[in-house]
Write a protein that holds these residues in place. Structure first.
Motif, PDB file in Angstrom:
ATOM      1  N   ALA A 102       0.806  -1.222   0.000  1.00 41.11           N
ATOM      2  CA  ALA A 102       0.000   0.000   0.000  1.00 41.11           C
ATOM      3  C   ALA A 102       0.840   1.273   0.000  1.00 41.11           C
ATOM      4  CB  ALA A 102      -0.931   0.009   1.216  1.00 41.11           C
ATOM      5  N   GLN A 103       2.122   1.166   0.314  1.00 39.59           N
ATOM      6  CA  GLN A 103       2.977   2.341   0.397  1.00 39.59           C
ATOM      7  C   GLN A 103       4.248   2.123  -0.404  1.00 39.59           C
ATOM      8  OE1 GLN A 103       3.438   2.600   4.764  1.00 39.59           O
ATOM      9  NE2 GLN A 103       2.505   4.609   4.613  1.00 39.59           N
ATOM     10  N   VAL A 104       4.870   3.245  -0.766  1.00 40.90           N
ATOM     11  CA  VAL A 104       6.195   3.229  -1.366  1.00 40.90           C
ATOM     12  C   VAL A 104       7.107   4.076  -0.482  1.00 40.90           C
ATOM     13  CG1 VAL A 104       7.611   3.945  -3.332  1.00 40.90           C
ATOM     14  CG2 VAL A 104       5.383   2.874  -3.719  1.00 40.90           C
ATOM     15  N   TRP A 105       8.207   3.488  -0.059  1.00 42.77           N
ATOM     16  CA  TRP A 105       9.209   4.230   0.706  1.00 42.77           C
ATOM     17  C   TRP A 105      10.207   4.797  -0.295  1.00 42.77           C
ATOM     18  CZ3 TRP A 105      10.116  -0.573   4.281  1.00 42.77           C
ATOM     19  CH2 TRP A 105       9.009  -0.725   5.125  1.00 42.77           C
ATOM     20  N   ALA A 106      10.309   6.117  -0.333  1.00 37.16           N
ATOM     21  CA  ALA A 106      11.142   6.775  -1.339  1.00 37.16           C
ATOM     22  C   ALA A 106      12.277   7.538  -0.676  1.00 37.16           C
ATOM     23  CB  ALA A 106      10.294   7.716  -2.194  1.00 37.16           C
ATOM     24  N   TYR A 107      13.447   7.463  -1.291  1.00 34.92           N
ATOM     25  CA  TYR A 107      14.643   8.143  -0.794  1.00 34.92           C
ATOM     26  C   TYR A 107      15.341   8.807  -1.978  1.00 34.92           C
ATOM     27  CZ  TYR A 107      13.753   4.479   2.674  1.00 34.92           C
ATOM     28  OH  TYR A 107      13.153   3.623   3.569  1.00 34.92           O
ATOM     29  N   GLY A 108      15.894   9.981  -1.740  1.00 34.12           N
ATOM     30  CA  GLY A 108      16.652  10.655  -2.772  1.00 34.12           C
ATOM     31  C   GLY A 108      15.783  11.490  -3.696  1.00 34.12           C
ATOM     32  N   PRO A 109      16.410  12.318  -4.528  1.00 34.45           N
ATOM     33  CA  PRO A 109      15.670  13.229  -5.414  1.00 34.45           C
ATOM     34  C   PRO A 109      14.791  12.474  -6.408  1.00 34.45           C
ATOM     35  CG  PRO A 109      18.013  13.801  -5.317  1.00 34.45           C
ATOM     36  CD  PRO A 109      17.874  12.475  -4.659  1.00 34.45           C
ATOM     37  N   ALA A 110      13.579  12.979  -6.605  1.00 30.43           N
ATOM     38  CA  ALA A 110      12.645  12.311  -7.510  1.00 30.43           C
ATOM     39  C   ALA A 110      13.143  12.298  -8.947  1.00 30.43           C
ATOM     40  CB  ALA A 110      11.271  12.983  -7.437  1.00 30.43           C
ATOM     41  N   ASP A 111      13.995  13.263  -9.297  1.00 28.78           N
ATOM     42  CA  ASP A 111      14.467  13.345 -10.684  1.00 28.78           C
ATOM     43  C   ASP A 111      15.869  12.768 -10.875  1.00 28.78           C
ATOM     44  OD1 ASP A 111      15.836  15.256  -9.266  1.00 28.78           O
ATOM     45  OD2 ASP A 111      15.541  16.873 -10.733  1.00 28.78           O
TER      46      ASP A 111
END
Length: 267
Positions: free
Chosen positions: A199-208
């Motif tokens: 149900a979730q996404v753990w995101a790290y660092g710049p999106a681009d």
């Protein structure tokens, strides 16, 4: 008032210990001698190592001089002190080892809760605050717990506690290069991990960021703790630097480990 995020990591560490305890607490004596995926290490070695490192963390929090002596002992035998500590504990009767590990977990939990939140405590690497130390202990408890689970043929259900392991793995990117004498890439990577349950996404660092890693959080955690080979995991790297990182990633301090051999489709 205590920081809720700090209290949460302490609670997660307790729960990680309880989960592993549920695997070994009722094992017959003979099963403690059973081999695990770590060469030369039995189930007893895995628990003994966790007890040894919990004791080191407790000394760091409560007895700086005692911890310094422990570091000096390690420096006298840098290539063998980890195995020696595990061997000493594994030589105990399983019941005694289990009780010592449980008592050590309780003492460490109390010391973490009592520690000044902004104080940095000594460790084998850079000094750490109590919350970071708890995260590191959780990472190691989970990783060695995976060895025990694999040895017993148990498939554990991944939990949201993996966010601590994943975060350490991301933050340790440059260390993985340094420990191998390699230059670290310039700039951050983007890491997007699907959390347990989907149900979730753990995101790290710049999106681009052009260099990217995506896939299940469980697979990333297995990779950075070197509990599974990359070929057996569903991780995707975009860009040559990200691809190279997945071949050397490690979340733990110390020399680069040999990792695990590919297991193929049967894993």
């Amino acid at each position: 008032m205590p920081d809720p995020s700090v209290v949460a990591v302490f609670a997660d560490l307790r729960e990680e210990g309880r989960e592993l305890d549920s695997l070994v607490g009722e094992l017959p004596v003979a099963a403690w001698a059973g081999p695990t995926p770590a060469p030369g290490w039995s189930v007893a070695h895995q628990i003994a190592h966790l007890h040894w490192t919990d004791r080191a963390a407790l000394l760091s929090l409560t007895d700086a001089e005692g911890f310094a002596r422990m570091v000096d002992e390690a420096l006298e035998a840098p290539d063998s002190f980890v195995d020696e500590g595990a061997e000493q504990g594994a030589a105990l009767a399983p019941g005694e080892l289990l009780e010592r590990w449980r008592a050590g977990r309780g003492a460490l939990d109390a010391a973490l809760a009592a520690a000044a939140p902004d104080t940095r405590f000594p460790w084998y690497g850079p000094p750490m605050k109590a919350a970071s130390m708890a995260s590191a202990r959780l990472m190691e408890t989970w990783a060695h717990g995976q060895d025990v689970a694999d040895a017993l043929g148990v498939r554990r259900t991944p939990t949201a506690r993996l966010r601590h392991v994943a975060r350490i793995g991301v933050r340790a990117r440059d260390y993985a290069y340094a420990v191998r004498g390699l230059p670290a890439p310039q700039g951050e990577f983007r890491v997007e991990l699907t959390a347990p349950g989907g149900a979730q996404v753990w995101a790290y660092g710049p999106a681009d960021a052009p260099q990217r890693v995506t896939g299940p959080a469980l697979d990333f955690c297995l990779l950075v703790t070197q509990r599974a080979h990359r070929a057996d995991l569903g991780l995707t790297a975009t860009g040559p630097d990200a691809d190279r990182w997945l071949g050397i990633a490690q979340a733990f301090a110390g020399p680069a480990g040999p990792g695990r051999e590919p297991q193929g489709p049967s894993r």
